[in-house]
Write a protein that holds these residues in place. Structure first.
Motif, PDB file in Angstrom:
ATOM      1  N   SER A   1       0.808  -1.209   0.000  1.00 46.16           N
ATOM      2  CA  SER A   1       0.000   0.000   0.000  1.00 46.16           C
ATOM      3  C   SER A   1       0.845   1.264   0.000  1.00 46.16           C
ATOM      4  CB  SER A   1      -0.939   0.005   1.211  1.00 46.16           C
ATOM      5  OG  SER A   1      -0.199   0.005   2.408  1.00 46.16           O
ATOM      6  N   ARG A   2       2.095   1.149   0.453  1.00 45.10           N
ATOM      7  CA  ARG A   2       2.992   2.304   0.479  1.00 45.10           C
ATOM      8  C   ARG A   2       3.823   2.407  -0.795  1.00 45.10           C
ATOM      9  NH1 ARG A   2       5.000   1.606   6.813  1.00 45.10           N
ATOM     10  NH2 ARG A   2       2.947   2.015   7.752  1.00 45.10           N
ATOM     11  N   GLY A   3       3.549   1.521  -1.755  1.00 43.36           N
ATOM     12  CA  GLY A   3       4.231   1.596  -3.038  1.00 43.36           C
ATOM     13  C   GLY A   3       5.641   1.062  -3.038  1.00 43.36           C
ATOM     14  N   ARG A   4       5.985   0.260  -2.050  1.00 47.11           N
ATOM     15  CA  ARG A   4       7.344  -0.289  -1.963  1.00 47.11           C
ATOM     16  C   ARG A   4       7.407  -1.611  -2.732  1.00 47.11           C
ATOM     17  NH1 ARG A   4      12.191   2.023  -0.048  1.00 47.11           N
ATOM     18  NH2 ARG A   4      13.668   0.355   0.342  1.00 47.11           N
ATOM     19  N   SER A   5       8.262  -1.689  -3.730  1.00 47.21           N
ATOM     20  CA  SER A   5       8.365  -2.916  -4.523  1.00 47.21           C
ATOM     21  C   SER A   5       9.777  -3.491  -4.529  1.00 47.21           C
ATOM     22  CB  SER A   5       7.941  -2.651  -5.978  1.00 47.21           C
ATOM     23  OG  SER A   5       8.733  -1.619  -6.547  1.00 47.21           O
ATOM     24  N   GLY A   6      10.790  -2.701  -4.190  1.00 44.86           N
ATOM     25  CA  GLY A   6      12.170  -3.172  -4.184  1.00 44.86           C
ATOM     26  C   GLY A   6      12.581  -3.670  -2.818  1.00 44.86           C
ATOM     27  N   PRO A   7      13.889  -3.869  -2.622  1.00 41.82           N
ATOM     28  CA  PRO A   7      14.387  -4.323  -1.314  1.00 41.82           C
ATOM     29  C   PRO A   7      14.233  -3.244  -0.250  1.00 41.82           C
ATOM     30  CG  PRO A   7      16.217  -3.769  -2.759  1.00 41.82           C
ATOM     31  CD  PRO A   7      14.971  -3.712  -3.611  1.00 41.82           C
ATOM     32  N   GLY A   8      14.251  -3.661   0.968  1.00 42.80           N
ATOM     33  CA  GLY A   8      14.110  -2.727   2.067  1.00 42.80           C
ATOM     34  C   GLY A   8      12.666  -2.538   2.461  1.00 42.80           C
ATOM     35  N   LEU A   9      12.442  -1.689   3.444  1.00 46.92           N
ATOM     36  CA  LEU A   9      11.110  -1.442   3.982  1.00 46.92           C
ATOM     37  C   LEU A   9      10.847   0.054   4.070  1.00 46.92           C
ATOM     38  CD1 LEU A   9      10.961  -3.970   6.971  1.00 46.92           C
ATOM     39  CD2 LEU A   9       9.806  -4.190   4.773  1.00 46.92           C
ATOM     40  N   ALA A  10       9.601   0.414   3.864  1.00 42.08           N
ATOM     41  CA  ALA A  10       9.154   1.785   4.092  1.00 42.08           C
ATOM     42  C   ALA A  10       8.574   1.840   5.507  1.00 42.08           C
ATOM     43  CB  ALA A  10       8.117   2.190   3.062  1.00 42.08           C
ATOM     44  N   VAL A  11       9.286   2.505   6.415  1.00 41.56           N
ATOM     45  CA  VAL A  11       8.884   2.547   7.818  1.00 41.56           C
ATOM     46  C   VAL A  11       8.399   3.947   8.158  1.00 41.56           C
ATOM     47  CG1 VAL A  11       9.647   2.213  10.202  1.00 41.56           C
ATOM     48  CG2 VAL A  11      10.580   0.781   8.384  1.00 41.56           C
ATOM     49  N   ARG A  12       7.241   4.009   8.812  1.00 39.84           N
ATOM     50  CA  ARG A  12       6.665   5.286   9.232  1.00 39.84           C
ATOM     51  C   ARG A  12       6.661   5.382  10.749  1.00 39.84           C
ATOM     52  NH1 ARG A  12       1.500   5.786   5.025  1.00 39.84           N
ATOM     53  NH2 ARG A  12       2.790   5.825   3.112  1.00 39.84           N
ATOM     54  N   THR A  13       6.434   6.581  11.222  1.00 41.62           N
ATOM     55  CA  THR A  13       6.455   6.819  12.661  1.00 41.62           C
ATOM     56  C   THR A  13       5.439   5.952  13.386  1.00 41.62           C
ATOM     57  OG1 THR A  13       7.130   9.115  12.262  1.00 41.62           O
ATOM     58  CG2 THR A  13       6.248   8.588  14.446  1.00 41.62           C
ATOM     59  N   SER A  14       4.297   5.730  12.760  1.00 38.25           N
ATOM     60  CA  SER A  14       3.264   4.929  13.404  1.00 38.25           C
ATOM     61  C   SER A  14       3.659   3.470  13.563  1.00 38.25           C
ATOM     62  CB  SER A  14       1.960   5.022  12.602  1.00 38.25           C
ATOM     63  OG  SER A  14       2.170   4.573  11.265  1.00 38.25           O
ATOM     64  N   ASP A  15       4.684   3.028  12.844  1.00 39.30           N
ATOM     65  CA  ASP A  15       5.128   1.638  12.947  1.00 39.30           C
ATOM     66  C   ASP A  15       6.043   1.398  14.142  1.00 39.30           C
ATOM     67  OD1 ASP A  15       3.831   1.064  10.528  1.00 39.30           O
ATOM     68  OD2 ASP A  15       5.586   1.687   9.364  1.00 39.30           O
ATOM     69  N   VAL A  16       6.620   2.440  14.674  1.00 36.14           N
ATOM     70  CA  VAL A  16       7.656   2.285  15.705  1.00 36.14           C
ATOM     71  C   VAL A  16       7.061   1.665  16.969  1.00 36.14           C
ATOM     72  CG1 VAL A  16       9.306   3.483  17.189  1.00 36.14           C
ATOM     73  CG2 VAL A  16       8.978   4.217  14.813  1.00 36.14           C
ATOM     74  N   ARG A  17       7.712   0.599  17.429  1.00 35.91           N
ATOM     75  CA  ARG A  17       7.347  -0.079  18.673  1.00 35.91           C
ATOM     76  C   ARG A  17       8.508   0.059  19.658  1.00 35.91           C
ATOM     77  NH1 ARG A  17       2.136  -1.876  18.881  1.00 35.91           N
ATOM     78  NH2 ARG A  17       2.823  -3.570  20.240  1.00 35.91           N
ATOM     79  N   LEU A  18       8.172   0.254  20.912  1.00 38.48           N
ATOM     80  CA  LEU A  18       9.178   0.384  21.953  1.00 38.48           C
ATOM     81  C   LEU A  18       9.339  -0.934  22.705  1.00 38.48           C
ATOM     82  CD1 LEU A  18       8.314   3.875  23.506  1.00 38.48           C
ATOM     83  CD2 LEU A  18       9.887   3.327  21.636  1.00 38.48           C
ATOM     84  N   ALA A  19      10.570  -1.222  23.091  1.00 37.08           N
ATOM     85  CA  ALA A  19      10.844  -2.451  23.839  1.00 37.08           C
ATOM     86  C   ALA A  19      10.373  -2.307  25.281  1.00 37.08           C
ATOM     87  CB  ALA A  19      12.336  -2.764  23.797  1.00 37.08           C
ATOM     88  N   VAL A  20       9.751  -3.345  25.782  1.00 39.20           N
ATOM     89  CA  VAL A  20       9.391  -3.432  27.195  1.00 39.20           C
ATOM     90  C   VAL A  20      10.434  -4.318  27.862  1.00 39.20           C
ATOM     91  CG1 VAL A  20       7.665  -4.165  28.874  1.00 39.20           C
ATOM     92  CG2 VAL A  20       6.945  -3.151  26.701  1.00 39.20           C
ATOM     93  N   ARG A  21      11.132  -3.769  28.819  1.00 40.08           N
ATOM     94  CA  ARG A  21      12.247  -4.478  29.447  1.00 40.08           C
ATOM     95  C   ARG A  21      11.954  -4.775  30.909  1.00 40.08           C
ATOM     96  NH1 ARG A  21      16.861  -4.245  26.319  1.00 40.08           N
ATOM     97  NH2 ARG A  21      16.652  -2.923  24.473  1.00 40.08           N
ATOM     98  N   GLU A  22      12.291  -5.974  31.295  1.00 37.64           N
ATOM     99  CA  GLU A  22      12.105  -6.381  32.683  1.00 37.64           C
ATOM    100  C   GLU A  22      13.460  -6.505  33.365  1.00 37.64           C
ATOM    101  OE1 GLU A  22      11.162 -10.515  34.444  1.00 37.64           O
ATOM    102  OE2 GLU A  22       9.209  -9.577  34.113  1.00 37.64           O
ATOM    103  N   GLY A  23      13.607  -5.826  34.483  1.00 32.35           N
ATOM    104  CA  GLY A  23      14.840  -5.904  35.250  1.00 32.35           C
ATOM    105  C   GLY A  23      14.530  -5.974  36.730  1.00 32.35           C
TER     106      GLY A  23
END
Length: 674
Positions: free
Chosen positions: A466-488
């Protein structure tokens, strides 16, 4: 990695002969297992370690191999292939592992640039890969987070690192000499990691003015003109480097006779060390010391030097005992053991025993000698009820102003508890913190933190068409960003509010309370908790110790705490509330636990107990987790005021007889997550 500017010369280090010897022996024989350097601040521990790389021989590697494989013995599990490339010679590496390093940086992770630009999965090596066939240096190793300690333990035990994360599955060699420095004032190491260090050295600044002058003169000269200072030691540095190379070549020729092995075993047994690693490390160190001395047969001097470096951190029975060996006990153990052969005798033959030994074996005398390091558990046989007809001094009420001391502290039991939210990184309770192992991910949604790479890529992958990406790599947007949940692990604020008035009764009772608190202070300090102390007696409440991490100060304040006089209980609770209020402003993420130690009798001012209950109710409204320890004698008439106070505070109520000595530690720890 190796610093761009040449370090302070190793041969210019003054007054640290034991440390220099330990580092040299580890460089000669990496199988020894590295060095742990303990010492007070400002004793040039890091300077000596960084200077070591300047005298180490270069390493022969396969050109293009990111894991420094030996061309003559390449690792079959190395991800960089068959190793048919050209040889290369590079300087020895000193890889520094920062205390705040992430697990990704240590183990390695997905190569971000290739994943985003080319759409492929590639492994980017971490610090363990860089340290292979070199030195891994951890400054302040006792402050290293537990999840990184686990990674080091696995790599040190297996000689390789396995990475299963972010879509990467890699196993690579990771054999290194582990060198760590630490200040004992900031807490001890976990026993598992402590035992992984082959040798240990305690570094103390010399009290000899002449030595201190020499140290200052050398350091100031180096800072004024580093190049000129370093050039003055070129000859000594080259000579030392050549001697290390010769010792390495001689190492395989050194004979460790059966008599020497027997002597090492008897010495280790006499010091009552755990397991067999002490024996093996001592043997390897003795062989390295013989090679360093230019000998081909291990002698008594080699065994003595090895024992002094390999046994101090393995003979401790109490975690608060300072490491070290008693020289007289060591000499007695050496004299009572089977000696290695005399160097003038023929070392050949299957037994290699000394003909001068006379064949006499030790006559069964106890090799351990008197148990100078043992201590009596203050909980053993302690009777917490002070009442009764006994007229001894311990049973009499404490006069006003008298100072009651504590007994010898003991190790507090560690219990892992479930956290109720985010906390400050520490070593006490499980919590969601900024460091630790990744246990999940969550949308960014205005939050701050480190992105979870794999989860971000997975979130972006379904939208590439849907983002028009057909070659190698990825089209990443801000809404895709996930943060790691870390347990310590988190640290807590443990605030003691202690009734020091005359109503607390006897010396024995106050001594038991002080012993328990001192023990908990030691435990909290080593597990990165913050501690504080509020006391009340006479007409006032006093902040004896604001929230701090200094166990020395806390113990001194508690030991010097006088007792006696009236009981201003309300004032004590109000002062405690103020301390907690300020602490919450300064460090809002550190959850508090209030431990109120009192018999509940308020005797200062009008309507004293009613005012105390009012203050207790206000604390309950703030949601402060509290444990009330009732110190009222069990015999005679019991007023039950502490129990009534606990109800007003919505607190857990415990009788001193139930929580005395070791039980107090367990009760407090179990309520950390309340």
């Amino acid at each position: 990695m190796r610093p761009a500017v040449q370090s302070f010369p190793f041969t210019a280090v003054v007054g640290m002969e034991d440390l220099q010897l330990a580092l040299i022996l580890s460089a000669i024989s990496p199988a020894i297992g590295g060095v742990l350097i303990r010492g007070e601040k400002g004793t040039a521990k890091s300077t000596a370690v960084r200077a070591l790389t300047e005298i180490l021989p270069p390493v022969d590697v396969v050109a293009g191999c990111r894991f420094s494989c030996d061309p003559d013995d390449p690792e079959p599990t190395c991800p960089d292939g068959s190793h048919h490339g050209e040889r290369a010679l590079r300087p020895a590496r000193l890889v520094e592992l920062p205390v705040g390093a992430t697990e990704d940086r240590v183990l390695g992770s997905l190569h971000l640039e290739k994943a985003l630009a080319e759409g492929i999965t590639a492994y980017e090596p971490g610090l363990l890969a860089a340290a292979h066939r070199g030195l891994l240096y951890v400054d302040e190793v006792n402050l290293l987070h537990d999840h990184l300690v686990d990674v080091l333990l696995d790599a040190a035990a297996m000689g390789r690192a396995t990475v299963e994360r972010d879509g990467v599955s890699v196993t690579h060699p990771a054999r290194f000499v582990l060198v760590g420095t630490m200040n004992p004032e900031e807490g001890e190491l976990r026993p598992q990691l402590l035992d992984r260090f082959g040798l240990t050295v305690d570094v103390v600044a010399s009290r000899d003015p002449a030595v201190r002058v020499e140290v200052m003169r050398a350091r100031l000269a180096y800072e004024a003109d580093p190049s000129s200072f370093i050039s003055r030691y070129d000859g000594a540095q080259r000579e030392l480097a050549e001697r290390i190379v010769k010792a390495r070549d001689l190492l395989s020729q050194v004979i460790l006779t059966d008599a020497a092995l027997r002597q090492i075993a008897e010495i280790c047994a006499s010091f009552d060390v755990d397991g067999m690693r002490a024996d093996l490390v001592t043997a390897r160190t003795a062989v390295a010391h013989a090679a360093w001395s230019g000998r081909t047969v291990v002698e008594v001097d080699d065994v003595r030097a090895a024992a002094k470096l390999a046994l101090p951190h393995r003979r401790r029975r109490n975690p608060f005992d300072a490491p070290g060996l008693d020289d007289e006990q060591l000499e007695e153990a050496i004299n009572n053991s089977t000696p290695p052969p005399d160097p003038d005798d023929d070392p050949d033959g299957p037994g290699g025993g000394s003909p001068d030994s006379g064949g006499d074996e030790p006559d069964g005398a106890d090799p351990a000698g008197p148990d100078a390091g043992s201590s009596t558990d203050p909980a053993d046989g302690a009777e917490s009820d002070p009442a009764g007809p006994d007229a001894s001094a311990n049973k009499r009420p404490v006069p006003e102003g008298e100072v009651v001391g504590s007994s010898e502290p003991y190790k507090a039991r560690l219990l892992s508890v479930q956290s109720a939210g985010a906390g400050v990184a520490g070593r006490r309770s499980r919590a969601i913190t900024d460091v630790g192992r990744v246990v999940g991910d969550r949308p960014r949604a205005g939050r701050s933190g480190r992105p979870h790479l794999l989860a971000t890529l997975k979130a972006a992958a379904p939208h590439q068409h849907s983002r028009g990406r057909s070659g190698p790599g990825l089209a990443v947007r801000t809404s895709d960003v996930r943060l790691a949940v870390r347990e310590g692990r988190e640290g807590n604020l443990v605030l003691f509010c202690v009734d020091a008035s005359g109503s607390m009764g006897t010396k024995k009772r106050m001594g038991e309370v002080k012993t328990a608190i001192v023990s908990l202070l030691l435990d909290a300090y080593q597990r990165r908790d913050t501690v504080g102390l509020v006391t009340f007696a006479g007409a006032d409440a006093t902040v004896a110790l604001p929230p701090t991490g200094s166990v020395e100060t806390a113990v001194r304040r508690l030991e010097s705490l006088p007792t006696g006089g009236r009981t201003p209980l309300a004032e004590g609770l109000l002062q405690t509330a103020e301390v907690l209020r300020i602490a919450a402003i300064r460090d809002p993420r550190r959850r508090p636990l209030l431990v109120l130690v009192t018999d509940g009798r308020a005797t200062h001012g009008d309507n004293a107990f009613a005012r105390a209950k009012q203050a207790a109710g206000w604390l309950a409204q703030q949601g402060i987790a509290t444990v009330v320890v009732d110190c009222e004698p069990r015999r005679g008439v019991r007023l039950g005021l502490a129990a009534e106070l606990a109800a007003a505070m919505s607190a857990e109520y415990l009788d001193l007889g139930e929580v005395a000595a070791g039980n107090l530690i367990r009760t407090v720890t179990e309520r950390r997550a309340a």
